[in-house]
Design a protein around this motif. Sequence first.
Motif, short mmCIF file in Angstrom:
data_model
loop_
_atom_site.label_atom_id
_atom_site.label_comp_id
_atom_site.label_asym_id
_atom_site.label_seq_id
_atom_site.Cartn_x
_atom_site.Cartn_y
_atom_site.Cartn_z
N ARG A 1 24.22 -8.36 4.07
CA ARG A 1 22.88 -8.43 3.47
C ARG A 1 22.20 -9.75 3.82
O ARG A 1 21.01 -9.79 4.13
CB ARG A 1 23.01 -8.30 1.94
CG ARG A 1 21.68 -8.11 1.26
CD ARG A 1 21.86 -7.97 -0.23
NE ARG A 1 22.52 -9.14 -0.79
CZ ARG A 1 22.84 -9.28 -2.07
NH1 ARG A 1 22.59 -8.30 -2.90
NH2 ARG A 1 23.43 -10.37 -2.50
N THR A 2 22.99 -10.86 3.81
CA THR A 2 22.42 -12.15 4.20
C THR A 2 21.87 -12.08 5.62
O THR A 2 20.75 -12.51 5.88
CB THR A 2 23.50 -13.26 4.14
OG1 THR A 2 24.13 -13.23 2.88
CG2 THR A 2 22.89 -14.62 4.38
N ALA A 3 22.68 -11.50 6.52
CA ALA A 3 22.25 -11.42 7.92
C ALA A 3 20.96 -10.60 8.02
O ALA A 3 20.03 -10.98 8.74
CB ALA A 3 23.34 -10.79 8.77
N ARG A 4 20.87 -9.51 7.26
CA ARG A 4 19.65 -8.71 7.29
C ARG A 4 18.48 -9.51 6.74
O ARG A 4 17.37 -9.44 7.26
CB ARG A 4 19.83 -7.43 6.49
CG ARG A 4 20.83 -6.48 7.13
CD ARG A 4 20.91 -5.19 6.34
NE ARG A 4 19.64 -4.49 6.31
CZ ARG A 4 19.26 -3.68 5.33
NH1 ARG A 4 20.02 -3.48 4.30
NH2 ARG A 4 18.08 -3.07 5.39
N ALA A 5 18.74 -10.28 5.68
CA ALA A 5 17.68 -11.07 5.08
C ALA A 5 17.19 -12.18 6.01
O ALA A 5 16.12 -12.74 5.82
CB ALA A 5 18.15 -11.68 3.76
N MET A 6 18.01 -12.51 7.01
CA MET A 6 17.62 -13.54 7.97
C MET A 6 16.95 -12.92 9.20
O MET A 6 16.67 -13.61 10.16
CB MET A 6 18.85 -14.35 8.42
CG MET A 6 19.46 -15.19 7.31
SD MET A 6 18.31 -16.41 6.66
CE MET A 6 18.35 -16.00 4.93
N GLY A 7 16.76 -11.62 9.19
CA GLY A 7 16.08 -10.96 10.29
C GLY A 7 16.93 -10.78 11.53
O GLY A 7 16.40 -10.58 12.62
N ILE A 8 18.25 -10.84 11.38
CA ILE A 8 19.13 -10.65 12.53
C ILE A 8 19.05 -9.18 12.99
O ILE A 8 18.98 -8.27 12.17
CB ILE A 8 20.60 -10.98 12.14
CG1 ILE A 8 20.69 -12.34 11.47
CG2 ILE A 8 21.52 -10.88 13.35
CD1 ILE A 8 20.49 -13.52 12.34
#
Lengths: 330, 320
Positions: free
Chosen positions: B217-224
């Motif tokens: 979820r963090t990675a998605r929140a960073m736009g990865i």
Amino acid sequence: MSGLLDVEGLVTRFYTEEGVVKAVDGNSFRLEEDEALGVVGESGSGKTVTALSIMRLIEAPGRIEAGRILFRGEDLLKKSEREMRRIRGKDLSMVFQDSLSSLNPTLTVGAQIARVLKHHTRLSRRARWRRAVELLAAVGIPEPAKRASHYPHQLSGGMRQRALIAMAISCNPKLLILDEPTTALDVTIEAQIFELIGELKEEFGMGVFLITHDLSVVASFCSRVIIMYAGKIVEEAGVHELYAHPLHPYTRGLLRSIPPLEGGEARLQSIPGEVPDLINLPPGCNFSPRCALADERCWQVEPELSGITPGHRAACWRAERPAMAGGGHD
Amino acid sequence: MIVFLSKRLLLAIPTLLVASFLIFSLVHIAPGDPIQVMLGDFQDPELIARLRHEMGLDLPLLQQYFHWLGNIVRGDLGISITVQRGASVTDLILQRFAVTVELAFFSLIIALLIAIPTGIISALRQNKLSDHLSRIIALLGVSIPNFFLGILLILFVGVYLRKPWGAGGYVPLSRGLLKNLAHMFLPAVALGTAYAAIIMRMMRSAMLDAMSQDFVRTARAMGIAPADIVRRDIVKNALIPVVTVIGNSIGYLLGGSIVTETVFRLPGMGNLVIMGVFRRDFPVIQAVVLIIVVVRIAVNLIVDLTYGFLDPRIRYGGER
């Protein structure tokens, strides 16, 4: 005129096997440029779902059902997933609460920051690493060059949270969402983290959306507060106004549950009862089953969130307007 | 690292001792002995007694055990009694070791080539048609015994399609790599399929587990980008438990090779041990099973080392 973030009539629901969970139920609020807005409520009040809705990170079985999320004038709900990926981590960023589970255990913290830069900038591989080290230094991590090549489990909780913040601010976001960023940390570290966020907010001129269940954190850090209860905003005001004249019985209950600094002889009061089931909400006001002031109208008709005094909104039939306030203490 | 390695190697010694004792006792508890097999219908009690004495089979079991153990420590695995009378067991094993290793290795590669991609796709397309299909195939793969699959493959490729490499048998490497691999292909498929099914299911569930982790979820929140998230957040973390399963089931490959070698007439260690069992050739059985144990211990050690490489949270030797 629009703010940095205008949320209008946001409805987010989860379609579970037990029923439809009304996690966020028709909320509207605004966050101005450079403003720090606090969102307070118990677990399950819809704070995190609101944040994830803004980030457009609601996953099945959840769905954003209605509303508009205007970020710098553009409706995020109308963006494609590809467009959202360009916004997330760049203009709109988020820090999650548990820093250990929120970082990939198999990548060094430097690599995790560099990776965000890779997706949003044209920096070279080497420049990305250099920037990652700079960011770690900026969030106050000692020996940043060495720490960058450490894995999350090799850092302390406070340092991990700083690394997570470094990652979130790596592309100078306009709005930073913080979801209980200090729950896993002890009080001294918590104070340091908020000091850091305050400095970064000044330095980068970003808006901050701070989710917490701790009213005292809000008091020191935010200029305005939203109180959420069972998926709805029940009160919104400037911090000082809210502390001085809380209108909603729930807010007053929350304030009574903070231990006072001086003369801590009086017993802390908790709010009796439990947060209602978001699948079967009571008719009328959601707080009425727990509210000492509730009457016939509260049990049957739901109160709208409306302005009581300028800049101070509350959703309560019994909210007292200053003119009729009896027992004031001026 | 060196500390870790030496610790593990030291720990292997008691394991091997216990294993060797178990192997020895089990072989000797089983009814029948090599002399009876050797003499066939000509069962002269006097001759039996003399031969038993010559081979030391009349000594107390414990004494026989320590005698055998002593020889092994000196690198002598003994002399075959009935499989190939008078031949050194070491030579017999050396002739056949390569065949089994090739079979196991080939099966492993086939299994991984099938399992990892299908496991990944299955998880990414959870509950969609491709997921259901691969899960059904995996279920079939685990359910069909490998000797039966082997027979089906021989029937289809060898008998029906009349391919020369489909009828079993072994072609040594000296007669050409391609021919050698072609003859190994069906046995490797027969042995690798069930293994692939096990790994595939493990990969799928490990992927699903990784996908629900907070750091995704963090990675998605960073736009990865999704491809990067799948590669570095999901697959990389999913592989950690899968590698353990792969290593732990190498034993399955070695065990399965016994049956597969018999079905496909491959002159490997499995084939050797089967002959040893039929003819009660104690030294052969004991040596082959002991070597399988040694290989398993070695593989487990290698897996543990790989694990530390994949998962930085595990570091050996106490350095932080």
